[in-house]
Scaffold this motif. Structure first.
Motif, PDB file in Angstrom:
ATOM      1  N   GLU A 129      48.604 -52.769 -43.592  1.00 25.81           N
ATOM      2  CA  GLU A 129      49.236 -53.963 -44.162  1.00 25.81           C
ATOM      3  C   GLU A 129      49.899 -53.690 -45.514  1.00 25.81           C
ATOM      4  OE1 GLU A 129      46.681 -54.918 -41.023  1.00 25.81           O
ATOM      5  OE2 GLU A 129      46.141 -53.872 -42.879  1.00 25.81           O
ATOM      6  N   GLU A 130      49.549 -52.563 -46.125  1.00 25.49           N
ATOM      7  CA  GLU A 130      50.136 -52.178 -47.414  1.00 25.49           C
ATOM      8  C   GLU A 130      51.151 -51.046 -47.254  1.00 25.49           C
ATOM      9  OE1 GLU A 130      46.261 -53.026 -50.274  1.00 25.49           O
ATOM     10  OE2 GLU A 130      46.283 -51.228 -48.977  1.00 25.49           O
ATOM     11  N   THR A 131      51.576 -50.813 -46.007  1.00 25.91           N
ATOM     12  CA  THR A 131      52.409 -49.651 -45.683  1.00 25.91           C
ATOM     13  C   THR A 131      53.755 -50.064 -45.101  1.00 25.91           C
ATOM     14  OG1 THR A 131      50.408 -48.345 -45.217  1.00 25.91           O
ATOM     15  CG2 THR A 131      52.501 -47.509 -44.358  1.00 25.91           C
ATOM     16  N   VAL A 132      54.806 -49.353 -45.531  1.00 32.04           N
ATOM     17  CA  VAL A 132      56.165 -49.507 -45.008  1.00 32.04           C
ATOM     18  C   VAL A 132      56.578 -48.184 -44.378  1.00 32.04           C
ATOM     19  CG1 VAL A 132      58.596 -49.852 -45.624  1.00 32.04           C
ATOM     20  CG2 VAL A 132      56.817 -51.230 -46.723  1.00 32.04           C
ATOM     21  N   ALA A 133      57.220 -48.245 -43.203  1.00 37.26           N
ATOM     22  CA  ALA A 133      57.677 -47.026 -42.526  1.00 37.26           C
ATOM     23  C   ALA A 133      59.104 -47.213 -42.029  1.00 37.26           C
ATOM     24  CB  ALA A 133      56.754 -46.682 -41.365  1.00 37.26           C
ATOM     25  N   PHE A 134      59.869 -46.121 -42.082  1.00 37.70           N
ATOM     26  CA  PHE A 134      61.252 -46.112 -41.596  1.00 37.70           C
ATOM     27  C   PHE A 134      61.422 -44.984 -40.579  1.00 37.70           C
ATOM     28  CE2 PHE A 134      61.420 -47.723 -45.960  1.00 37.70           C
ATOM     29  CZ  PHE A 134      62.195 -48.862 -45.829  1.00 37.70           C
ATOM     30  N   GLY A 135      62.174 -45.246 -39.517  1.00 36.60           N
ATOM     31  CA  GLY A 135      62.411 -44.209 -38.526  1.00 36.60           C
ATOM     32  C   GLY A 135      63.596 -44.513 -37.642  1.00 36.60           C
ATOM     33  N   ASN A 136      63.832 -43.602 -36.667  1.00 34.75           N
ATOM     34  CA  ASN A 136      64.971 -43.793 -35.760  1.00 34.75           C
ATOM     35  C   ASN A 136      64.717 -43.319 -34.334  1.00 34.75           C
ATOM     36  OD1 ASN A 136      65.274 -40.846 -36.478  1.00 34.75           O
ATOM     37  ND2 ASN A 136      67.074 -41.091 -35.175  1.00 34.75           N
ATOM     38  N   ALA A 137      63.686 -42.484 -34.118  1.00 36.47           N
ATOM     39  CA  ALA A 137      63.529 -41.851 -32.804  1.00 36.47           C
ATOM     40  C   ALA A 137      62.133 -42.081 -32.239  1.00 36.47           C
ATOM     41  CB  ALA A 137      63.807 -40.351 -32.912  1.00 36.47           C
TER      42      ALA A 137
ATOM     43  N   ASN B  34      59.770 -40.117 -31.695  1.00 35.49           N
ATOM     44  CA  ASN B  34      58.672 -39.447 -32.388  1.00 35.49           C
ATOM     45  C   ASN B  34      58.237 -40.192 -33.652  1.00 35.49           C
ATOM     46  OD1 ASN B  34      61.100 -38.668 -33.738  1.00 35.49           O
ATOM     47  ND2 ASN B  34      60.110 -36.857 -34.560  1.00 35.49           N
ATOM     48  N   ASP B  35      58.932 -41.300 -33.972  1.00 34.24           N
ATOM     49  CA  ASP B  35      58.527 -42.163 -35.086  1.00 34.24           C
ATOM     50  C   ASP B  35      57.706 -43.369 -34.630  1.00 34.24           C
ATOM     51  OD1 ASP B  35      59.945 -40.637 -37.045  1.00 34.24           O
ATOM     52  OD2 ASP B  35      61.808 -41.592 -36.399  1.00 34.24           O
ATOM     53  N   ILE B  36      57.549 -43.545 -33.314  1.00 33.14           N
ATOM     54  CA  ILE B  36      56.859 -44.726 -32.802  1.00 33.14           C
ATOM     55  C   ILE B  36      55.432 -44.818 -33.328  1.00 33.14           C
ATOM     56  CG2 ILE B  36      55.877 -45.761 -30.710  1.00 33.14           C
ATOM     57  CD1 ILE B  36      58.453 -44.955 -29.241  1.00 33.14           C
ATOM     58  N   THR B  37      54.682 -43.727 -33.252  1.00 35.16           N
ATOM     59  CA  THR B  37      53.290 -43.771 -33.716  1.00 35.16           C
ATOM     60  C   THR B  37      53.217 -44.077 -35.202  1.00 35.16           C
ATOM     61  OG1 THR B  37      53.266 -41.364 -34.068  1.00 35.16           O
ATOM     62  CG2 THR B  37      52.492 -42.179 -31.923  1.00 35.16           C
ATOM     63  N   MET B  38      54.202 -43.647 -35.963  1.00 32.68           N
ATOM     64  CA  MET B  38      54.229 -43.882 -37.403  1.00 32.68           C
ATOM     65  C   MET B  38      54.475 -45.362 -37.696  1.00 32.68           C
ATOM     66  SD  MET B  38      56.419 -41.757 -40.228  1.00 32.68           S
ATOM     67  CE  MET B  38      58.037 -42.445 -39.880  1.00 32.68           C
ATOM     68  N   LEU B  39      55.422 -45.979 -36.983  1.00 34.61           N
ATOM     69  CA  LEU B  39      55.690 -47.393 -37.194  1.00 34.61           C
ATOM     70  C   LEU B  39      54.511 -48.257 -36.761  1.00 34.61           C
ATOM     71  CD1 LEU B  39      58.581 -46.473 -37.843  1.00 34.61           C
ATOM     72  CD2 LEU B  39      59.398 -48.497 -36.605  1.00 34.61           C
ATOM     73  N   ARG B  40      53.768 -47.811 -35.765  1.00 37.30           N
ATOM     74  CA  ARG B  40      52.585 -48.559 -35.338  1.00 37.30           C
ATOM     75  C   ARG B  40      51.502 -48.568 -36.404  1.00 37.30           C
ATOM     76  NH1 ARG B  40      52.098 -46.128 -29.167  1.00 37.30           N
ATOM     77  NH2 ARG B  40      53.683 -47.498 -28.202  1.00 37.30           N
ATOM     78  N   GLN B  41      51.562 -47.602 -37.324  1.00 37.78           N
ATOM     79  CA  GLN B  41      50.548 -47.483 -38.370  1.00 37.78           C
ATOM     80  C   GLN B  41      50.953 -48.239 -39.634  1.00 37.78           C
ATOM     81  OE1 GLN B  41      47.752 -46.054 -37.431  1.00 37.78           O
ATOM     82  NE2 GLN B  41      46.754 -46.399 -39.396  1.00 37.78           N
ATOM     83  N   ALA B  42      52.065 -48.963 -39.564  1.00 34.80           N
ATOM     84  CA  ALA B  42      52.563 -49.705 -40.726  1.00 34.80           C
ATOM     85  C   ALA B  42      52.914 -51.130 -40.309  1.00 34.80           C
ATOM     86  CB  ALA B  42      53.799 -49.021 -41.297  1.00 34.80           C
ATOM     87  N   LYS B  43      52.464 -52.094 -41.086  1.00 30.67           N
ATOM     88  CA  LYS B  43      52.827 -53.480 -40.776  1.00 30.67           C
ATOM     89  C   LYS B  43      54.333 -53.671 -40.856  1.00 30.67           C
ATOM     90  CE  LYS B  43      52.210 -58.299 -42.170  1.00 30.67           C
ATOM     91  NZ  LYS B  43      51.506 -59.254 -43.048  1.00 30.67           N
ATOM     92  N   TYR B  44      54.945 -53.042 -41.857  1.00 31.38           N
ATOM     93  CA  TYR B  44      56.379 -53.200 -42.056  1.00 31.38           C
ATOM     94  C   TYR B  44      57.101 -51.933 -41.590  1.00 31.38           C
ATOM     95  CZ  TYR B  44      54.480 -56.934 -44.884  1.00 31.38           C
ATOM     96  OH  TYR B  44      53.777 -58.029 -45.304  1.00 31.38           O
ATOM     97  N   GLY B  45      57.375 -51.889 -40.305  1.00 34.38           N
ATOM     98  CA  GLY B  45      58.046 -50.735 -39.708  1.00 34.38           C
ATOM     99  C   GLY B  45      59.507 -51.064 -39.442  1.00 34.38           C
ATOM    100  N   TYR B  46      60.408 -50.309 -40.059  1.00 36.05           N
ATOM    101  CA  TYR B  46      61.838 -50.587 -39.952  1.00 36.05           C
ATOM    102  C   TYR B  46      62.545 -49.495 -39.140  1.00 36.05           C
ATOM    103  CZ  TYR B  46      60.886 -53.920 -43.681  1.00 36.05           C
ATOM    104  OH  TYR B  46      60.370 -54.956 -44.418  1.00 36.05           O
ATOM    105  N   ALA B  47      63.362 -49.935 -38.193  1.00 33.08           N
ATOM    106  CA  ALA B  47      64.188 -49.020 -37.401  1.00 33.08           C
ATOM    107  C   ALA B  47      65.626 -49.156 -37.868  1.00 33.08           C
ATOM    108  CB  ALA B  47      64.084 -49.363 -35.918  1.00 33.08           C
ATOM    109  N   VAL B  48      66.269 -48.023 -38.176  1.00 31.03           N
ATOM    110  CA  VAL B  48      67.679 -48.094 -38.562  1.00 31.03           C
ATOM    111  C   VAL B  48      68.521 -48.385 -37.335  1.00 31.03           C
ATOM    112  CG1 VAL B  48      67.432 -46.555 -40.548  1.00 31.03           C
ATOM    113  CG2 VAL B  48      67.976 -45.576 -38.304  1.00 31.03           C
ATOM    114  N   ALA B  49      69.710 -48.934 -37.562  1.00 31.54           N
ATOM    115  CA  ALA B  49      70.624 -49.196 -36.461  1.00 31.54           C
ATOM    116  C   ALA B  49      70.915 -47.882 -35.730  1.00 31.54           C
ATOM    117  CB  ALA B  49      71.914 -49.805 -36.992  1.00 31.54           C
ATOM    118  N   GLY B  50      70.989 -47.944 -34.405  1.00 29.83           N
ATOM    119  CA  GLY B  50      71.208 -46.734 -33.622  1.00 29.83           C
ATOM    120  C   GLY B  50      69.926 -46.040 -33.230  1.00 29.83           C
TER     121      GLY B  50
END
Length: 263
Positions: free
Chosen positions: A205-213, A215-231
């Motif tokens: 809940e105190e974590t922000v994550a950014f990704g695009n592919a 292999n970033d799925i598990t990382m975004l699942r570990q962050a309440k605020y997971g942002y995917a860039v366009a594309g």
């Protein structure tokens, strides 16, 4: 309150294979750290390939390298190996693919490619990390990650066949537009991030994550605020808290400025 920010690199912060990160990131990341926020660069690249992209602040931030197999976060460090038997079998199989494919075998501090892979060496040189040539790739010990490369992207039939064969023994994930990565079971960006969170007493809940592919799925699942860039990949967009603008428009930088303004 945000206490940790983690970001993928290729096609999230910079164009795939580039080391030319907008210098404005450095200033904003420093200001975030002054507010007590931990910043982590996370990538399928080896650690030294991530470090070089962060230029003047490379010694001031933390890292998740080789898709979660290599962690360098102060006193929180970790390396996960594939296992020599599994690596040998996988590498022998990949060496049988046609000449359109290449692969690199990574361990902390070095990346190995076939001694005849001249064009592939030129591709890897753009990432800025150390590359060594090997006469027999299958004989190398202690490998932590394997990355299969195809200039046009690993074809679906090849990817699905490899995933079917290896998914019960390894983590197999699409990494960017041209790579398919193999790491030890349980070795991924998400688990690496979870280890760092536990070490520093930081919650998702105190974590922000950014990704695009993927292999970033598990990382975004570990962050309440997971942002995917366009594309981003469809799979990552489904996991995202929000889809933001394009990497080419420095969408992550804009979001970092918003976070800083709220601290």
């Amino acid at each position: 309150m945000v206490k940790l920010i983690v970001s993928d690199v290729d096609d999230t912060l910079v164009t795939e294979g580039s080391i030319n990160l907008n210098p404005e990131y450095f200033d904003i990341i420093r200001k975030l750290q002054e507010k007590g926020v931990i910043f982590i660069g996370a990538s399928g690249r080896p650690l030294e390939g991530i470090r070089i992209a962060f230029g003047s602040i490379q010694d001031e931030i933390y890292y998740i390298g080789d898709n979660g197999t290599d962690v360098a976060a102060g006193e929180c460090t970790y390396t996960k190996r594939l296992g020599d038997k599994n690596y040998k079998k996988l590498s022998e199989e990949l060496l049988q693919l046609n000449d359109e494919f290449d692969f690199m075998a990574c361990l902390p501090g070095n990346t190995y490619i076939d001694e005849k892979s001249d064009d592939f060496k030129k591709v890897l040189d753009s990432y800025g990390f150390k590359v060594s040539r090997a006469k027999d790739l299958s004989s190398i010990k202690g490998i932590s990650k394997v990355s299969l490369y195809h200039e046009g992207g690993v074809p679906k039939d090849v990817r699905m066949a490899l995933q079917k064969e290896w998914d019960d023994k390894m983590e197999v994930a699409v990494a960017g537009r041209t790579w398919l990565d193999f790491t030890a079971k349980g070795a991924n960006k998400g688990n690496a991030l979870a280890m760092i969170q536990e070490h520093f007493g930081i919650t998702p809940e105190e974590t922000v994550a950014f990704g695009n592919a993927d292999n970033d799925i598990t990382m975004l699942r570990q962050a309440k605020y997971g942002y995917a860039v366009a594309g981003s990949s469809p799979g990552l967009k489904k996991e995202a808290y929000e889809v933001i603008g394009a990497m080419e428009e420095d969408a992550v930088l804009k979001k970092l400025k918003e976070i800083l303004a709220e601290l």
